[in-house]
Design an enzyme around this catalytic site. Structure first.
Site, PDB file in Angstrom:
ATOM      1  N   THR A 132      42.487  46.443  42.893  1.00  0.00           N
ATOM      2  CA  THR A 132      43.544  45.545  42.412  1.00  0.00           C
ATOM      3  C   THR A 132      42.978  44.280  41.772  1.00  0.00           C
ATOM      4  O   THR A 132      41.872  43.838  42.125  1.00  0.00           O
ATOM      5  CB  THR A 132      44.442  45.161  43.608  1.00  0.00           C
ATOM      6  N   ASP A 133      43.773  43.665  40.904  1.00  0.00           N
ATOM      7  CA  ASP A 133      43.377  42.371  40.337  1.00  0.00           C
ATOM      8  C   ASP A 133      43.468  41.240  41.372  1.00  0.00           C
ATOM      9  O   ASP A 133      42.920  40.153  41.164  1.00  0.00           O
ATOM     10  CB  ASP A 133      44.225  42.028  39.102  1.00  0.00           C
ATOM     11  N   GLU A 134      44.156  41.503  42.498  1.00  0.00           N
ATOM     12  CA  GLU A 134      44.373  40.421  43.483  1.00  0.00           C
ATOM     13  C   GLU A 134      43.071  39.970  44.147  1.00  0.00           C
ATOM     14  O   GLU A 134      43.015  38.900  44.725  1.00  0.00           O
ATOM     15  CB  GLU A 134      45.384  40.863  44.541  1.00  0.00           C
ATOM     16  N   TYR A 158      46.022  41.391  52.510  1.00  0.00           N
ATOM     17  CA  TYR A 158      45.895  42.584  51.658  1.00  0.00           C
ATOM     18  C   TYR A 158      44.726  42.441  50.689  1.00  0.00           C
ATOM     19  O   TYR A 158      43.838  43.309  50.627  1.00  0.00           O
ATOM     20  CB  TYR A 158      47.197  42.826  50.875  1.00  0.00           C
ATOM     21  N   LYS A 162      41.179  44.543  50.407  1.00  0.00           N
ATOM     22  CA  LYS A 162      40.780  45.289  49.209  1.00  0.00           C
ATOM     23  C   LYS A 162      39.448  44.750  48.673  1.00  0.00           C
ATOM     24  O   LYS A 162      38.581  45.516  48.239  1.00  0.00           O
ATOM     25  CB  LYS A 162      41.857  45.197  48.118  1.00  0.00           C
TER      26      LYS A 162
HETATM   27  P1  NAD Z   1      51.385  53.099  48.247  1.00  0.00           P
HETATM   28  O1  NAD Z   1      51.523  52.196  49.419  1.00  0.00           O
HETATM   29  O2  NAD Z   1      52.588  53.498  47.479  1.00  0.00           O
HETATM   30  O3  NAD Z   1      50.663  54.455  48.704  1.00  0.00           O
HETATM   31  C1  NAD Z   1      49.565  54.470  49.569  1.00  0.00           C
HETATM   32  C2  NAD Z   1      49.355  55.902  50.037  1.00  0.00           C
HETATM   33  O4  NAD Z   1      48.214  55.912  50.920  1.00  0.00           O
HETATM   34  C3  NAD Z   1      50.537  56.457  50.842  1.00  0.00           C
HETATM   35  O5  NAD Z   1      50.839  57.772  50.420  1.00  0.00           O
HETATM   36  C4  NAD Z   1      50.042  56.447  52.276  1.00  0.00           C
HETATM   37  O6  NAD Z   1      50.626  57.467  53.089  1.00  0.00           O
HETATM   38  C5  NAD Z   1      48.546  56.676  52.079  1.00  0.00           C
HETATM   39  N1  NAD Z   1      47.750  56.166  53.207  1.00  0.00           N
HETATM   40  C6  NAD Z   1      47.859  54.957  53.819  1.00  0.00           C
HETATM   41  N2  NAD Z   1      46.976  54.864  54.834  1.00  0.00           N
HETATM   42  C7  NAD Z   1      46.270  56.028  54.837  1.00  0.00           C
HETATM   43  C8  NAD Z   1      45.209  56.521  55.626  1.00  0.00           C
HETATM   44  N3  NAD Z   1      44.681  55.805  56.636  1.00  0.00           N
HETATM   45  N4  NAD Z   1      44.711  57.761  55.346  1.00  0.00           N
HETATM   46  C9  NAD Z   1      45.243  58.503  54.343  1.00  0.00           C
HETATM   47  N5  NAD Z   1      46.260  58.088  53.579  1.00  0.00           N
HETATM   48  C10 NAD Z   1      46.765  56.865  53.811  1.00  0.00           C
HETATM   49  O7  NAD Z   1      50.307  52.408  47.308  1.00  0.00           O
HETATM   50  P2  NAD Z   1      50.206  52.377  45.714  1.00  0.00           P
HETATM   51  O8  NAD Z   1      51.014  51.258  45.197  1.00  0.00           O
HETATM   52  O9  NAD Z   1      50.395  53.741  45.199  1.00  0.00           O
HETATM   53  O10 NAD Z   1      48.665  51.945  45.549  1.00  0.00           O
HETATM   54  C11 NAD Z   1      47.645  52.942  45.524  1.00  0.00           C
HETATM   55  C12 NAD Z   1      46.313  52.241  45.365  1.00  0.00           C
HETATM   56  O11 NAD Z   1      46.296  51.483  44.167  1.00  0.00           O
HETATM   57  C13 NAD Z   1      45.991  51.261  46.493  1.00  0.00           C
HETATM   58  O12 NAD Z   1      44.620  51.365  46.788  1.00  0.00           O
HETATM   59  C14 NAD Z   1      46.324  49.906  45.903  1.00  0.00           C
HETATM   60  O13 NAD Z   1      45.526  48.900  46.483  1.00  0.00           O
HETATM   61  C15 NAD Z   1      45.964  50.125  44.451  1.00  0.00           C
HETATM   62  N6  NAD Z   1      46.706  49.311  43.474  1.00  0.00           N
HETATM   63  C16 NAD Z   1      48.067  49.269  43.492  1.00  0.00           C
HETATM   64  C17 NAD Z   1      48.731  48.532  42.524  1.00  0.00           C
HETATM   65  C18 NAD Z   1      50.243  48.469  42.472  1.00  0.00           C
HETATM   66  O14 NAD Z   1      50.790  47.709  41.680  1.00  0.00           O
HETATM   67  N7  NAD Z   1      50.958  49.251  43.271  1.00  0.00           N
HETATM   68  C19 NAD Z   1      48.010  47.844  41.543  1.00  0.00           C
HETATM   69  C20 NAD Z   1      46.615  47.897  41.570  1.00  0.00           C
HETATM   70  C21 NAD Z   1      45.972  48.652  42.528  1.00  0.00           C
HETATM   71  O1  DAU Z   2      48.446  42.833  41.311  1.00  0.00           O
HETATM   72  C1  DAU Z   2      48.340  44.135  41.824  1.00  0.00           C
HETATM   73  C2  DAU Z   2      49.107  44.222  43.119  1.00  0.00           C
HETATM   74  O2  DAU Z   2      50.487  44.213  42.766  1.00  0.00           O
HETATM   75  C3  DAU Z   2      48.776  45.452  43.950  1.00  0.00           C
HETATM   76  O3  DAU Z   2      47.432  45.395  44.343  1.00  0.00           O
HETATM   77  C4  DAU Z   2      49.678  45.533  45.188  1.00  0.00           C
HETATM   78  O4  DAU Z   2      49.419  46.731  45.901  1.00  0.00           O
HETATM   79  C5  DAU Z   2      51.117  45.519  44.726  1.00  0.00           C
HETATM   80  O5  DAU Z   2      51.979  45.508  45.839  1.00  0.00           O
HETATM   81  C6  DAU Z   2      51.385  44.291  43.843  1.00  0.00           C
HETATM   82  O6  DAU Z   2      51.318  43.078  44.634  1.00  0.00           O
HETATM   83  P1  DAU Z   2      52.363  41.880  44.402  1.00  0.00           P
HETATM   84  O7  DAU Z   2      52.410  41.048  45.621  1.00  0.00           O
HETATM   85  O8  DAU Z   2      52.108  41.200  43.100  1.00  0.00           O
HETATM   86  O9  DAU Z   2      53.700  42.770  44.235  1.00  0.00           O
HETATM   87  P2  DAU Z   2      55.190  42.576  44.786  1.00  0.00           P
HETATM   88  O10 DAU Z   2      56.016  43.589  44.079  1.00  0.00           O
HETATM   89  O11 DAU Z   2      55.235  42.531  46.268  1.00  0.00           O
HETATM   90  O12 DAU Z   2      55.587  41.139  44.241  1.00  0.00           O
HETATM   91  C7  DAU Z   2      55.528  40.838  42.862  1.00  0.00           C
HETATM   92  C8  DAU Z   2      55.914  39.380  42.689  1.00  0.00           C
HETATM   93  O13 DAU Z   2      57.304  39.237  43.000  1.00  0.00           O
HETATM   94  C9  DAU Z   2      55.188  38.443  43.629  1.00  0.00           C
HETATM   95  O14 DAU Z   2      54.922  37.228  42.950  1.00  0.00           O
HETATM   96  C10 DAU Z   2      56.157  38.207  44.766  1.00  0.00           C
HETATM   97  C11 DAU Z   2      57.511  38.318  44.089  1.00  0.00           C
HETATM   98  N1  DAU Z   2      58.599  38.881  44.914  1.00  0.00           N
HETATM   99  C12 DAU Z   2      58.379  40.056  45.555  1.00  0.00           C
HETATM  100  C13 DAU Z   2      59.359  40.632  46.325  1.00  0.00           C
HETATM  101  C14 DAU Z   2      59.107  41.929  47.063  1.00  0.00           C
HETATM  102  C15 DAU Z   2      59.829  38.248  44.978  1.00  0.00           C
HETATM  103  O15 DAU Z   2      60.033  37.171  44.376  1.00  0.00           O
HETATM  104  N2  DAU Z   2      60.812  38.812  45.747  1.00  0.00           N
HETATM  105  C16 DAU Z   2      60.630  39.972  46.437  1.00  0.00           C
HETATM  106  O16 DAU Z   2      61.555  40.432  47.136  1.00  0.00           O
END
Ligand code: NAD
Ligand code: DAU
Length: 352
Positions: A132-134, A158, A162
């Protein structure tokens, strides 16, 4: 054969569906099916011999050794993680366990497996770590976007977990020579995203006539990328990324949260004109997220110059597709919002 972890979650499921839509190379999909993992996401693969689903944990070393010995994958694509920042604030232990210990266990299993390979199989093997970019921390309004050389300054449990996993992956390359590549991506949106994240939560709440909770002043900025573009980037990095490198992946699409919420409301006004008044009436400012990062921005020039990847969707096209998908899949939303998930939300947020 490739081994995917976390392939029942949001990005992992999109990746597996995408992959098997483009190639016949089989996938072993290892997922613990936490609240975020859902086999319904993979329903269209039922009976498809190219997809082997394994219900299991990345912390289970014996299981990993068995899967690697049995299936001989040429690559591991590692998505499995605890992914939600708010959950990490309420309960960081699961994040350390899966994101740090789980990635460590997977790296050790991969190292043992890779050490036993020879010739081309050893040279071509890849461990692709999806991150992630975080990990880079928070930007001010005038700061340049994150490049791959930016130091890590994670601020939430989180992002710290990561960042720790990214460091382990880097060290396993530097010390043991494991051929790893890491991608650091911005905020994804699209089908199958769990409705605890901003965009699907706003869509689901708006459809249910519930408040749309905007944290703080709503001016925190994220960079948004359609999930299909992220999947394409991962395929490119897997095919041609250089071992030991990291690649930033982003949408060149920075937006304040409030703009995102207004866009969702405006599109729902157009697509659901029968609702009682404009959806934006539901916007409700709530207490800010503790430690809330102000701005993320990704400089994605490296992946473009080296691998020729650029996002295909604009935010306008991607958000339309996403809202259309959620409108057509309201049963999916109702289903994932029930049971253990509902109890967690009620306990931590009350009726939201
Ligand atoms: P998600 O939470 O939707 O899915 C995570 C999956 O991992 C689920 O299917 C869960 O059952 C599985 N999991 C959790 N713990 C586990 C374990 N111990 N063993 C096996 N499986 C397990 O997450 P996502 O949003 O699809 O993100 C996937 C990856 O991409 C993560 O590594 C996250 O950090 C990264 N990522 C997400 C975003 C985003 O915006 N969602 C952006 C950048 C990077
Ligand atoms: O930047 C990449 C990341 O983006 C991933 O690594 C994470 O897995 C993914 O969950 C996401 O993290 P964020 O914290 O940016 O996503 P989220 O959707 O939780 O929130 C996006 C923005 O919106 C953040 O600034 C918080 C705000 N927010 C979020 C929720 C859930 C609100 O204002 N209200 C809300 O109810």
């Amino acid at each position: 054969m490739i081994l995917v972890t976390g392939g029942a979650g949001f990005i992992g499921a999109n990746f597996v569906l995408d992959w098997l839509g483009q190639t016949d190379e089989p996938v072993v999909n290892l997922d613990a099916l936490t609240y975020a993992g859902n086999r319904e996401n993979l329903a269209s693969l039922a009976g498809d011999a190219r997809h082997v689903f394994v219900h299991g944990d990345i912390c289970d070393r014996a299981l990993l050794d068995r899967l690697l010995a049995e299936h001989h994958p040429r690559a591991i694509v590692h998505f499995a993680a605890e992914s939600h920042v708010d959950r990490s604030i309420h309960g960081p232990a699961a994040f350390v366990r899966t994101n740090v210990e789980g990635t460590f266990t997977l790296l050790e299993a991969a190292r043992a497996y890779w050490s036993g390979l020879d010739g081309d199989a050893k040279a071509m093997f890849r461990f692709l770590h999806v991150s992630t970019d975080e990990v880079y921390g928070s930007l001010g309004p005038a700061d340049p976007a994150f490049t791959e050389t930016k130091g890590f300054e994670p601020n939430s449990p989180y992002s710290a977990s990561k960042a720790a996993s990214d460091h382990l992956v880097r060290a396993w390359h530097h010390t043991y020579g494991l051929p790893v590549v890491t991608t650091n991506c911005s905020n994804n949106y699209g089908p199958y995203q769990f409705p605890e994240k901003l965009i699907p939560l706003m869509i689901a709440n708006a459809l249910a006539g519930k408040p749309l909770p905007v944290y703080g002043d709503g001016q925190n900025v994220r960079d948004w990328l359609y999930v299909g573009d992220h999947c394409a980037a991962i395929r490119e990095v897997l095919a041609r990324g250089r071992a030991g490198e990291t690649y930033n992946v982003g949408g060149w699409n920075e937006k304040p949260n409030l703009d995102i919420v207004h866009t969702v409301c405006t599109l729902l006004d157009e697509l659901r004109p029968d609702a009682a008044g404009p959806h934006a009436r539901l916007i409700t400012y709530v207490a800010d997220r503790p430690g809330h990062d102000r701005r993320y921005a990704i400089d994605a020039r490296k992946i473009e110059h080296e691998l020729g990847w650029r996002p295909v969707e604009t935010f306008e096209s991607g958000i339309r597709k996403t809202i259309a998908w959620y409108l057509e899949h309201q049963d999916w939303v109702a289903h994932v919002q029930s049971g253990a998930y509902r109890e967690w939300v009620d306990r931590n947020y009350g009726q939201r």
